[in-house]
Design an enzyme around this catalytic site. Structure first.
Site, short mmCIF file in Angstrom:
data_model
loop_
_atom_site.label_atom_id
_atom_site.label_comp_id
_atom_site.label_asym_id
_atom_site.label_seq_id
_atom_site.Cartn_x
_atom_site.Cartn_y
_atom_site.Cartn_z
N GLU A 1 7.01 6.64 9.83
CA GLU A 1 5.55 6.64 9.99
C GLU A 1 5.09 6.35 11.43
O GLU A 1 4.25 5.47 11.68
CB GLU A 1 4.91 5.64 9.02
N GLU B 1 8.70 8.55 0.63
CA GLU B 1 7.85 7.52 0.01
C GLU B 1 6.73 8.17 -0.78
O GLU B 1 6.21 9.21 -0.40
CB GLU B 1 7.21 6.60 1.06
C1 BGP Z 1 4.09 2.82 4.09
C2 BGP Z 1 5.28 2.12 4.75
C3 BGP Z 1 6.13 1.30 3.80
C4 BGP Z 1 5.31 0.57 2.74
C5 BGP Z 1 4.27 1.49 2.13
C6 BGP Z 1 3.35 0.75 1.18
O1 BGP Z 1 3.11 3.04 5.04
O2 BGP Z 1 6.15 3.09 5.33
O3 BGP Z 1 6.86 0.40 4.61
O4 BGP Z 1 4.76 -0.57 3.27
O5 BGP Z 1 3.46 2.08 3.12
O6 BGP Z 1 2.30 0.19 1.92
P1 BGP Z 1 1.87 -1.32 1.77
O7 BGP Z 1 3.12 -2.10 1.90
O8 BGP Z 1 0.90 -1.54 2.85
O9 BGP Z 1 1.28 -1.42 0.39
#
Ligand code: BGP
Length: 472
Positions: free
Chosen positions: A165, A370
């Protein structure tokens, strides 16, 4: 396209799930690991620190066995830069090498393909102190780290992801705890896009080193892509959606795949005196790097309307946030979509439109790295976690992957966030994503015991039928 018959999921489709080192391992300063920026950042109010997370570092054998019980074909995890190189460069930590050797071997023991993210929001604190991505030498720091990874794990790891990301590091760094602002910065946009440029060149260099050292391996970027809708059929809203698609999405994929700066974004940077210093050598490195596939994180789409220069710039929320770029685009809620308990819109059909758009632009295989639903799960007295809402979310998104495959999009795999409950970027353990529940709270480690959620059993059946049976 209305499809009468759906094409099957590929036989070698990577059904798995994801995690990241800093959000799952714990042992933050154990066995020679140096601190990362995540270990020294200010912890968001009301959330856990990352010293223990869910103790994957000590419990990885049990966790991988549970993943194998679900039938995982792949496990996407990241390697902590400062566990391998405690100071970010120089001396290698043998205990760090040993941990990831053991983790990789444990995956292979069950026939689970390790898919390794090289950098997942966790810059070594020692390199932060030396200027982090602001420094052009960060390109060499990352190249050194990449070489150590390929030397030590390249004999068994065949799939690599460069930077998780990068677009979120650039657009919402403060939320994620990764923004580094050098003393005396006067033009923050210019500073951020110079850091982004160094990441683009570092990523390209890592791809070249990978192809030289590991000719059989495959490597790609892993941005968070959300197709941006126009809020209405007003032509100016369509222009706004093109603007934000470029700034949020295509800047990163045009650079990774074609080695060029997206023209809309470059024009935006020129307007704000924020164009990075780019050398001919940088562009040559970017052009020469050829990703083999695209890792894509998808949570939902975005919606924008036209914005006037008088609008207030800013970000409301997090990586799935509402952002306003005055005179360029203003994010607005999509009235046609429901939201999660944490305010993220849910758009399964948008998943299909997003991967279709990506594939038509870049014509590379897509690995979903993801996708998932953060929710307040609860453990019953008899050790159950009933998460029908997560099953529904995943079912609806897998249905759209099936349609995309039938649309002719090359889909390599689906690795939802997250394999096991872990610490959110800014909302703690309470925002749970896993198929496996971990018995801890933000301020009470409790037992850290693992429990199979209902979605664990459901996903096991999805995998066993190669995506054919999504029923409860
Ligand atoms: C994405 C990231 C992950 C994870 C996911 C969920 O942006 O790559 O690392 O964090 O989001 O987001 P959050 O943890 O803010 O709920």
């Amino acid at each position: 396209m209305l499809h009468k018959d759906l094409k099957p999921f590929p036989d070698d489709f990577f059904w798995g799930a994801s995690s990241s080192a800093y959000q799952v391992e714990g042992a933050a300063l154990e066995d020679g690991k140096g601190p990362s920026c995540q270990d020294v950042k200010e912890i968001p109010e009301g959330t856990s620190d990352l010293s223990v997370s869910v103790d994957h570092y000590h419990r990885y054998k049990e966790d991988i066995a549970l993943m194998a019980e679900m039938g995982f074909k792949s496990y996407r995890f990241s390697i902590s830069w400062s566990r391998i190189l405690p100071d970010g460069t120089g001396a290698v930590n043998p205990q760090g090498i040993a941990f990831y050797n053991n983790l990789i071997d444990e995956c292979l023991k069950y026939g689970i393909e390790p898919i390794v993210t090289m950098f997942h929001f966790d810059m070594p604190a020692a390199l932060d102190e030396r200027g982090s991505w602001s420094k052009r030498e960060s390109i060499d720091w990352f190249a050194e780290f990449a070489t150590v990874l390929f030397e030590n794990f390249g004999d068994r790891v065949k799939y690599w992801l460069t930077i998780n990301e990068q677009n979120m590091l650039t657009l919402v760094g403060p939320i994620i705890g990764t923004l580094h602002v050098p003393e005396g910065t006067t033009n923050l946009t210019k500073e951020i896009y110079q850091q982004n440029h160094h990441q683009l060149v570092a990523q390209a260099k890592a791809m070249q080193i990978c192809h030289q050292m590991l000719p059989e391996a495959k490597i790609g970027p892993a941005p968070n892509i959300a197709l941006v809708y126009a809020a209405s059929s007003k032509p100016e809203d369509v222009i706004a959606s093109q603007n934000f698609n470029a700034i949020r999405n295509w800047l990163y994929l045009d650079a990774a795949v074609y080695g060029v700066y997206n023209n809309l974004v470059w024009s935006y940077l020129e307007e704000h005196d924020a164009t990075p210093q780019v050398t001919a050598e940088d562009l040559a490195i970017m052009k020469a790097a050829k990703p083999d596939f695209l890792g894509i994180n998808y949570y939902n789409t975005a919606t924008v309307e036209a914005s006037t220069e008088e609008d207030q710039a800013g970000v409301v929320g997090d990586q799935q946030s509402r952002q306003t770029f005055p005179g360029i685009a203003r994010s607005v809620p999509n009235p046609n979509l429901v939201k999660t308990e944490f305010g993220w819109e849910i758009d399964p059909i948008g998943f299909r439109s997003t991967v279709r758009e990506i594939y038509s632009r870049y014509r590379l295989p897509i690995l979903i790295t993801e996708n998932g639903l953060g929710a307040y799960d609860s453990l019953t007295e008899d050790g159950k976690v009933h998460d029908p809402y997560r099953i529904d979310y995943l079912r609806h998104h897998i249905e759209q992957i099936h349609l995309a495959i039938t649309d002719g999009v090359e889909m390599m795999g689906y690795n939802p966030w997250s394999a096991i409950d872990l610490i959110s970027t800014h909302e703690g353990i309470k925002k749970r994503y896993g198929f496996i529940y971990v018995d801890r709270d933000d301020f009470d480690l409790k037992t850290l015991k693992r429990y199979r959620k209902d979605s664990f059993y459901w996903y096991k059946k999805v995998i066993a039928t190669n995506g054919q049976d999504l029923s409860d």
